[in-house]
Design an enzyme around this catalytic site. Sequence first.
Site, short mmCIF file in Angstrom:
data_model
loop_
_atom_site.label_atom_id
_atom_site.label_comp_id
_atom_site.label_asym_id
_atom_site.label_seq_id
_atom_site.Cartn_x
_atom_site.Cartn_y
_atom_site.Cartn_z
CD GLU A 113 -3.05 -0.85 2.22
OE1 GLU A 113 -4.15 -0.43 1.83
OE2 GLU A 113 -2.78 -1.09 3.42
CG HIS A 132 -2.18 2.93 5.85
ND1 HIS A 132 -3.53 3.17 5.95
CD2 HIS A 132 -2.05 1.60 5.61
CE1 HIS A 132 -4.20 2.05 5.77
NE2 HIS A 132 -3.32 1.08 5.57
CG HIS A 134 -4.90 -1.34 9.62
ND1 HIS A 134 -4.02 -2.37 9.46
CD2 HIS A 134 -4.96 -0.71 8.43
CE1 HIS A 134 -3.55 -2.37 8.21
NE2 HIS A 134 -4.10 -1.36 7.57
CG HIS A 203 -8.06 -0.39 4.98
ND1 HIS A 203 -7.58 -0.37 3.70
CD2 HIS A 203 -6.98 -0.57 5.76
CE1 HIS A 203 -6.28 -0.57 3.71
NE2 HIS A 203 -5.89 -0.68 4.94
MN MN Z 1 -3.81 -1.01 5.35
#
Ligand code: MN
Length: 272
Positions: A113, A132, A134, A203
């Site tokens: 990603e 990034h 979660h 996500h």
């Molecule tokens: Mn991810």
Amino acid sequence: MANVTRRRFVTGGAVGLAVIAVDLARARGQTSPPSAGPPDAKLVEDLVAANRILVDQNVLDGYGHVSARHDRDSNRYLMSRALAPELVAAPDIMEYDLDSNPVDARGRSSYLERFIHGEIYKVRPDVRAIVHNHSPSVIPFGVTGVPLRPLYHMSAFLGEGAPVFDIRQAAGGPSDMLVRDPALGRALAQTLGSRTAALMRGHGAVVVGPSLPHAVFRSVYLEMNAKLQAQAMAQGVNVTYLDPEEARRAEASIAGTLGRPWELWKRKALAK
Ligand code: MN
């Protein structure tokens, strides 16, 4: 083309050979962008620290990633090879161009990603660090339509809101939920717009800042705000949030104090 290459070879010796090697690599589609040179050692140290801090603070676990724009070239960014953030050390830090091609992979694999990072750096010159994650308490706000709003001064950076990115719209149908190509990265960057954070439906989230301490601080307090907002909403329907002017003023004040938690978090994280 062949004539030009041969002439370079005849007149340029070793340089000519290098040119041919680059031409051949390009012809095969194996372009490796040139390096911007070694990054500042302090920036690399801070990037390693950011990885560990975000694990300590329950924002990252075995997954997620953090990047920093290269100090020598704004068209390059730095990020670990594909590795659990708690294990990241300086030799794992790789350089990428903004199309998220690794500059010198040397067999190291990249996060799937990584396009989240490259595509945001392209359209946000003010952004110098991206996380990034979660982050668990944030997930419900990505799926219920309840907007995440600044509940207290620590999350004043949410004053402009956190839009929700729905990958189903960007992908034109079902996907594996991962931002695995440049087009999905561009769509996420578009949803983020000029804001500090965007949620990703089903996500996680992406958080940006003008420095690594900013992006780390915002990631920590995005998680905290989500947890506290859920508690406040469970207690009653009349929750009072920071109004836009309070958020603007609080954000300006907090920005000057970021060094305090950052130094603490960094010392603890690197001592492990
Ligand atoms: Mn991810």
